[in-house]
Design a protein around this motif. Sequence first.
Motif, mmCIF file in Angstrom:
data_model
loop_
_atom_site.group_PDB
_atom_site.id
_atom_site.type_symbol
_atom_site.label_atom_id
_atom_site.label_comp_id
_atom_site.label_asym_id
_atom_site.label_seq_id
_atom_site.Cartn_x
_atom_site.Cartn_y
_atom_site.Cartn_z
ATOM 1 N N PHE A 64 11.064 -7.717 -2.281
ATOM 2 C CA PHE A 64 11.825 -8.724 -1.550
ATOM 3 C C PHE A 64 12.069 -8.396 -0.080
ATOM 4 O O PHE A 64 12.268 -9.292 0.725
ATOM 5 C CB PHE A 64 13.180 -8.968 -2.222
ATOM 6 N N PHE A 65 12.070 -7.143 0.295
ATOM 7 C CA PHE A 65 12.490 -6.789 1.641
ATOM 8 C C PHE A 65 11.433 -6.103 2.496
ATOM 9 O O PHE A 65 11.735 -5.638 3.579
ATOM 10 C CB PHE A 65 13.735 -5.894 1.585
ATOM 11 N N THR A 66 10.220 -6.003 2.038
ATOM 12 C CA THR A 66 9.182 -5.363 2.841
ATOM 13 C C THR A 66 8.694 -6.328 3.907
ATOM 14 O O THR A 66 8.343 -7.456 3.628
ATOM 15 C CB THR A 66 8.009 -4.925 1.957
ATOM 16 N N GLN A 67 8.694 -5.852 5.136
ATOM 17 C CA GLN A 67 8.188 -6.644 6.252
ATOM 18 C C GLN A 67 7.043 -5.895 6.895
ATOM 19 O O GLN A 67 7.094 -4.672 7.034
ATOM 20 C CB GLN A 67 9.272 -6.885 7.292
ATOM 21 N N GLN A 68 6.037 -6.620 7.278
ATOM 22 C CA GLN A 68 4.923 -6.010 7.978
ATOM 23 C C GLN A 68 5.325 -5.833 9.438
ATOM 24 O O GLN A 68 5.805 -6.771 10.066
ATOM 25 C CB GLN A 68 3.675 -6.897 7.881
ATOM 26 N N PRO A 69 5.143 -4.635 9.973
ATOM 27 C CA PRO A 69 5.488 -4.452 11.384
ATOM 28 C C PRO A 69 4.544 -5.233 12.281
ATOM 29 O O PRO A 69 3.357 -5.347 12.001
ATOM 30 C CB PRO A 69 5.334 -2.947 11.593
ATOM 31 N N SER A 70 5.105 -5.792 13.331
ATOM 32 C CA SER A 70 4.267 -6.544 14.256
ATOM 33 C C SER A 70 3.552 -5.578 15.191
ATOM 34 O O SER A 70 4.064 -4.513 15.527
ATOM 35 C CB SER A 70 5.119 -7.521 15.062
#
Length: 96
Positions: A64-70
């Motif tokens: 639910f909380f994994t974001q791909q770094p920009s």
Amino acid sequence: PLAVSLWVGGGYFFTSSSIFANPAVTIGRIFTNTFAGIEPSSAFVYIPFQVVGALLGFGLVQFFFTQQPSKPHKGDVLYQRTCMLVNRDFFEKKTY
């Protein structure tokens, strides 16, 4: 985070077992001779389920909380600072 804190705090202060929050507490409670302790035979069943719960919780957080770094762009401050660390004469070249 507040709900988890309230849950653990409530379990710690308002239950007789003071909440078996992790396997270390459960192992410690094996050696206590109080009504809030846990039988060793029960602990050996309880601890694996604590580990399973921790793994499930970790998996849910990752899901639910994994974001791909920009990726940094040339105009970003982070990109400019990284270039400064790599290239010491960054300000003289004005490569940004």
